[in-house]
Scaffold this motif. Structure first.
Motif, PDB file in Angstrom:
ATOM      1  N   THR A  24      -7.264 -18.571  18.687  1.00 18.34           N
ATOM      2  CA  THR A  24      -6.222 -19.601  18.695  1.00 18.34           C
ATOM      3  C   THR A  24      -4.888 -19.057  19.174  1.00 18.34           C
ATOM      4  N   LEU A  25      -4.073 -19.953  19.697  1.00 18.10           N
ATOM      5  CA  LEU A  25      -2.681 -19.668  20.063  1.00 18.10           C
ATOM      6  C   LEU A  25      -1.828 -20.821  19.541  1.00 18.10           C
ATOM      7  N   THR A  26      -0.871 -20.511  18.687  1.00 17.96           N
ATOM      8  CA  THR A  26      -0.046 -21.526  18.033  1.00 17.96           C
ATOM      9  C   THR A  26       1.418 -21.320  18.395  1.00 17.96           C
ATOM     10  N   VAL A  27       2.147 -22.417  18.696  1.00 18.49           N
ATOM     11  CA  VAL A  27       3.577 -22.343  18.963  1.00 18.49           C
ATOM     12  C   VAL A  27       4.271 -23.554  18.352  1.00 18.49           C
ATOM     13  N   MET A  28       5.584 -23.417  18.162  1.00 21.10           N
ATOM     14  CA  MET A  28       6.394 -24.555  17.737  1.00 21.10           C
ATOM     15  C   MET A  28       6.921 -25.280  18.970  1.00 21.10           C
ATOM     16  N   VAL A  29       6.849 -26.604  18.952  1.00 23.08           N
ATOM     17  CA  VAL A  29       7.303 -27.444  20.057  1.00 23.08           C
ATOM     18  C   VAL A  29       8.638 -28.080  19.669  1.00 23.08           C
ATOM     19  N   LYS A  30       9.665 -27.839  20.495  1.00 27.20           N
ATOM     20  CA  LYS A  30      10.993 -28.391  20.247  1.00 27.20           C
ATOM     21  C   LYS A  30      11.403 -29.261  21.431  1.00 27.20           C
ATOM     22  N   PRO A  31      11.130 -30.577  21.368  1.00 27.94           N
ATOM     23  CA  PRO A  31      11.520 -31.458  22.469  1.00 27.94           C
ATOM     24  C   PRO A  31      13.033 -31.586  22.577  1.00 27.94           C
ATOM     25  N   VAL A  32      13.515 -31.935  23.774  1.00 27.66           N
ATOM     26  CA  VAL A  32      14.946 -32.202  23.945  1.00 27.66           C
ATOM     27  C   VAL A  32      15.362 -33.361  23.052  1.00 27.66           C
ATOM     28  N   GLU A  33      14.485 -34.367  22.944  1.00 30.52           N
ATOM     29  CA  GLU A  33      14.714 -35.498  22.053  1.00 30.52           C
ATOM     30  C   GLU A  33      13.492 -35.663  21.168  1.00 30.52           C
ATOM     31  N   GLY A  34      13.705 -35.832  19.856  1.00 32.06           N
ATOM     32  CA  GLY A  34      12.588 -36.045  18.958  1.00 32.06           C
ATOM     33  C   GLY A  34      12.382 -34.892  18.000  1.00 32.06           C
ATOM     34  N   PRO A  35      11.518 -35.086  16.991  1.00 25.45           N
ATOM     35  CA  PRO A  35      11.302 -34.059  15.963  1.00 25.45           C
ATOM     36  C   PRO A  35      10.455 -32.895  16.459  1.00 25.45           C
TER      37      PRO A  35
END
Length: 416
Positions: A52-63
C-alpha cells in the motif's frame, strides 16, 4: 518498474503532474503511483507498507482526506497479510478515507462471470471491509474490470474503490466510471469528485446562436456592466457566468422551438443507443476472439540450448544475448566530441519570455476548433472567436497574470 522519473510521469500524465509518490514494482507486477497537479491539490504525509501507499489529500477548496492505493499479489497467504495491512493502515489515519486499486479479490459472487470463486477468501475480504466500515463506490458503465482475454474469457471485478461514510458525505456528487481497456487486461477507472447530475440544465453554447439576431447585443449587455477590477481570473469567471445566463434566457425567449426539436432528436438517439446495447452480448464473443488472436502474436516460450525458456525477463535476456553475440558489442570509445569547442550557433530566444501580445492570442483563439468539446463552463471556441472584440481586454488581463506565473484564482475558470 522500479524507478519512476519526473519525465516519465509527465510523459504519461501530462506536464501538470510534476509531483508524485510511488511504491516500486516487483518485476512486472505491482507498483503504485500517486501524482498530482499542484494548482488543484497537494499530497503529503506519505506512508508505505508492502502492498500500500497512503497520502493525505489537501484540495485547494474543500476538506482534507486520506487515500490509500493498493496492489494485492495473487497468492492466498499474501492476500491474508494484505487484509491485516489495511487494518493497521486505518489505525494510523483519522478522518475521511478512500481505498483504491487492484485488489485481486472479489467482494461479491456477481463480481465473476463463472462459479469458480474462492468463497473463503471472499468472506475474509468482506469481513475486513465491514470491520473498517467501508462501502464500495458503484461502478457505472461496466460490470467487470479484468479479462483474461481468451476466446471464452474469464471476467472479474477485482479493481475496486471503497470509502468511509465521512468521505461519501464530503463528496456526495462523486461519480465512478470505467474507461476503455485497449492497452491492458484491466479497464481504467475514473472517479469524478464533482460530477454535475443536473442533466438538461447545464449551459451549452449553441453554434447557430452567432447567426441569430440579437446575439452580439446580448453578449455586450451581459459582459460590459461587470467592472473589470480585482483578480482577472475571477472577473473572467463572473463575466462568463453572467453571459451564459443571459444567453440562455435570450435563447429561451427567441429560439425556444429549436430546443424542443433538439430534445426530440436526442430522445431518438437515446432509443437507438438502447437498441444497440441489446447487441452488446452478441458482439462480446467476436471482440474477445479478435483479442485472442492478437495475443497469439506474442512470444510466450523459446527453446534455447534444449531448455524451454518462459517468463518475460528470461525471454528478454536470451534474446538480448543472442543478438549481442550475432552483431557484436559496442567497444569503449577512444575519442569523443567536445561540443563546447565546436561553438554551435546560438539562438536568440528572448522573445519567448516577453508578455503575450493581443494579436498573437487572437490568432490562437481564432485558430481553435470552433465546435469541439466545450470547456467546463459550456462555451466553445466559436464563442471566443466570434466575440473576441467584446471579451479581448478582460481576456488579456488574465493572460498577463498567467504570464507573471500568478495562478491565484485560475481554478475559477476551470470548473463548471
Amino acid at each position: 518498474m522500479e524507478n519512476i522519473t519526473v519525465e516519465l510521469v509527465r510523459q504519461c500524465l501530462g506536464n501538470k503532474f510534476k509531483s508524485f509518490y510511488y511504491l516500486p514494482a516487483v518485476g512486472t507486477r505491482g507498483g503504485i503511483l500517486l501524482a498530482w497537479d499542484a494548482t488543484v491539490v497537494q499530497l503529503s504525509n506519505p506512508h508505505t507498507t508492502t502492498n500500500t501507499l497512503t497520502v493525505m489529500v489537501k484540495p485547494v477548496e474543500g476538506p482534507e482526506w486520506w487515500i490509500t492505493g493498493v496492489y494485492v499479489p495473487q497468492g492466498d497467504r499474501e492476500k491474508i497479510e494484505f487484509l491485516q495491512e489495511i487494518v493497521e493502515v486505518r489505525e494510523l489515519l483519522a478522518g475521511p478515507w478512500l481505498l483504491v486499486g487492484d485488489f485481486n479479490l472479489l467482494a461479491n459472487p456477481e463480481d465473476k462471470n463463472n462459479a469458480a470463486i474462492n468463497r473463503r477468501m471472499m468472506a475474509r475480504f468482506r469481513s475486513k471491509l465491514n470491520q473498517l466500515e467501508l462501502k464500495e463506490i458503484h461502478l457505472n458503465g461496466r460490470k467487470f474490470t479484468w479479462s483474461n482475454e481468451r476466446e471464452r474469457p474469464t471476467l472479474e471485478k477485482i479493481d475496486h474503490i471503497f470509502c468511509t461514510n465521512s468521505w461519501e458525505e464530503d463528496h456526495a456528487s462523486s461519480f465512478l466510471a470505467a474507461l476503455g481497456s485497449a492497452i491492458s487486461d484491466h479497464c481504467p477507472l475514473l472517479l469524478d469528485l464533482d460530477e454535475d447530475f443536473r442533466f438538461g440544465k447545464r449551459f451549452r453554447f449553441k453554434a447557430f446562436w452567432t447567426k441569430a439576431e440579437g446575439f452580439f447585443d446580448t453578449v455586450t449587455e451581459a459582459w460590459n456592466p461587470i467592472p473589470s477590477v480585482g483578480n482577472p481570473f475571477i472577473v473572467l469567471d463572473n463575466k462568463l457566468r453572467v453571459t451564459a445566463k443571459q444567453l440562455q434566457s435570450w435563447s429561451d425567449r427567441w429560439i425556444g422551438n429549436v430546443k424542443i426539436q433538439i430534445f426530440v432528436a436526442l430522445e431518438i438517439i437515446a432509443r437507438l443507443d438502447v437498441a444497440m446495447d441489446s447487441r452488446h452480448d452478441e458482439d462480446i464473443n467476436t471482440i474477445q476472439h479478435a483479442r485472442h488472436w492478437t495475443r497469439k502474436n506474442m512470444i510466450l516460450t523459446l527453446n534455447h540450448n534444449d531448455r524451454i525458456i518462459t517468463g518475460q525477463e528470461e525471454l528478454t535476456e536470451v534474446v538480448d544475448n543472442f543478438y549481442g553475440d550475432l552483431f557484436g558489442h559496442a567497444l569503449a570509445r577512444a575519442h569523443c566530441l567536445d561540443l563546447d569547442k565546436l561553438e554551435p550557433p546560438s539562438k536568440q530566444l528572448e522573445h519567448l519570455e516577453r508578455p503575450f501580445l493581443a494579436q498573437e492570442v487572437e490568432r490562437v483563439v481564432k485558430a481553435m476548433p470552433l465546435d469541439k468539446a466545450p470547456r467546463p463552463d459550456g462555451f466553445t471556441g466559436r464563442f471566443y472567436a466570434t466575440c473576441w472584440h467584446i471579451i479581448r481586454d478582460d481576456f488579456m488581463r488574465a493572460m498577463d497574470m498567467f504570464h507573471r506565473d500568478d495562478m491565484r484564482g485560475l481554478g475559477a475558470i476551470n470548473k463548471p
